[in-house]
Design an enzyme around this catalytic site. Sequence first.
Site, PDB file in Angstrom:
ATOM      1  N   GLU A   1      38.780  42.920  42.725  1.00 55.89           N
ATOM      2  CA  GLU A   1      40.190  43.044  43.178  1.00 55.89           C
ATOM      3  C   GLU A   1      40.489  43.799  42.754  1.00 55.89           C
ATOM      4  O   GLU A   1      40.754  44.273  44.505  1.00 55.89           O
ATOM      5  CB  GLU A   1      40.774  42.020  42.777  1.00 55.89           C
ATOM      6  CG  GLU A   1      40.615  40.602  42.628  1.00 55.89           C
ATOM      7  CD  GLU A   1      41.218  39.708  42.725  1.00 55.89           C
ATOM      8  OE1 GLU A   1      42.769  39.476  42.364  1.00 55.89           O
ATOM      9  OE2 GLU A   1      41.269  38.705  43.932  1.00 55.89           O
TER      10      GLU A   1
ATOM     11  N   ALA B   1      46.741  32.542  36.204  1.00 56.70           N
ATOM     12  CA  ALA B   1      47.871  32.307  36.255  1.00 56.70           C
ATOM     13  C   ALA B   1      47.824  30.684  37.030  1.00 56.70           C
ATOM     14  O   ALA B   1      48.554  30.137  36.205  1.00 56.70           O
ATOM     15  CB  ALA B   1      48.532  32.472  38.157  1.00 56.70           C
TER      16      ALA B   1
END
Length: 416
Positions: free
Chosen positions: A184, A329
């Site tokens: 990313e 997350a």
Amino acid sequence: MQSYEWRGRMISMAESKPKIVVLGAGYAGMMTTKRLMQQFTPEEAELTLVNKHNYHYQTTWLHELAAGTIDVNRTRIMISDVISPKRVNLIQDTVLKINKEEKTVELEHDKIEYDYLVIGLGFEKATFGIKGMEEHAFSIQSVDKSRMIRDHIEYQFAQYRNLPNPDPSMLTIVVGGAGFTGIEFLGELAERIPVLCKKYDVPRSDVRIIDIEAMDTILPGFDPELLTYATDSLEARGVEFKLGTMIKEVKANAVIVGEDNQEIKAGTIVWTGGVQANRIIGESGFELTKGKVNVDPTLRAPGHDDVYILGDCAWVMNKETGRPYPPTAQIAIQEADICAHNIKTSVFGGTLKEFSFDNKGTVASLGGSDAMGTVFDGNKLYGVAAKTMKNVIDNRYLFLLGGPRLVLRKGKFRPF
Ligand code: FAD
Ligand code: NAD
């Protein structure tokens, strides 16, 4: 007056209420606090949230901050904007140690007591003892550390323009590791570098972005078709991959890699080679499994029914695969629901719930309008469709945390 049994005696609500302390305002800590506010009335429990900063940050956006493609204030949310200080004691302080036998937490400036403790202190970089990594490599692990990367890269460009004979390697950026964080970040760099080249009048060909990955593939274990897509997308924008190559040492301006100890000079070195749980849990005497606490299915620390450990600090077994869940997350947020329910059950009685993960998929951004991943039952998404889905995932979290107002203020709406 309403009363309940508390540590073997009947007490009235007004006399004493359980002190529930949450450590860390990350995904796990914020969502647990929100859920506890729903589970308990102010008369039933005293809630406290302790965090290093007065803001919560979106860890999942830190690679964008590190590359400079997003402003720092997009990644930060003032805690008091989403959690009322009238309802929860918000303590801005640094946790130093948990004394689980005396049920206290030592902070830098205070010491607090708890009846129930929720530990959500997150992760830190794992360097695996690689020589020089701690001293010479940047890492994407907090707002402060991420914006140092952004500023350092830009400073390299400014220096390059001002030195009479600049070393070309000043504009080489080495990224260590091609896991999700590395990929990313590379995607964001691929977007940002052309902007910096234009700003500093530097030809794009003067800049190199090199990823070094120990395994023979990027994103080990992920869908091969999606890996090919990601590799092609990043290479097309100038990212070079050195796969099957281990970083063995990091120097001030170089990495030593591979069997032949090749030296690659670089002005910026960013390590995304792995994460470990916050070291405070080990230093507080919790028994560790690969650096994390192997919690029971109800998310409590073994031998400590009053301590819940969530998110990247917890080792939670996936019964179906016999392996632990990865630190994400998505999992931290889901654990919060179970934790809040179980604390309420411990106070008022009932059946504790066991954690089971509802996997909604994994989508990785590749920068700009590009992304790839799997959603729900393994459906593959690419390009703008994947990026839109990534934004939906991010906005859903904001909605859970702060409702439509927060989505409007901080949400992502365009796939580019
Ligand atoms: P964190 O979110 O790390 O929060 C910990 C909190 O504790 C922080 O607020 C920190 O300031 C505070 N804290 C730490 N130490 C102390 C102390 N001593 N005293 C007081 N406070 C302290 N996962 C996904 O599911 N999807 C993604 O797209 C995704 N993208 C990611 C992108 C990047 C760049 C990175 C690095 C990770 C990404 N992850 C993603 C993983 C995900 O961010 C973590 O799994 C998640 O943040 C863990 O949540 P947590 O609540 O355990 O900890
Ligand atoms: P990771 O452990 O998943 O990946 C680290 C990579 O570094 C691995 O590919 C490993 O082979 C490589 N590596 C390790 N040592 C090396 C060395 N000496 N030389 C070269 N390469 C080396 O770590 P991460 O990418 O930071 O991810 C951490 C967690 O956060 C994971 O659970 C991940 O799924 C999650 N995450 C998810 C997303 C998403 O869902 N979009 C994004 C970022 C992170």
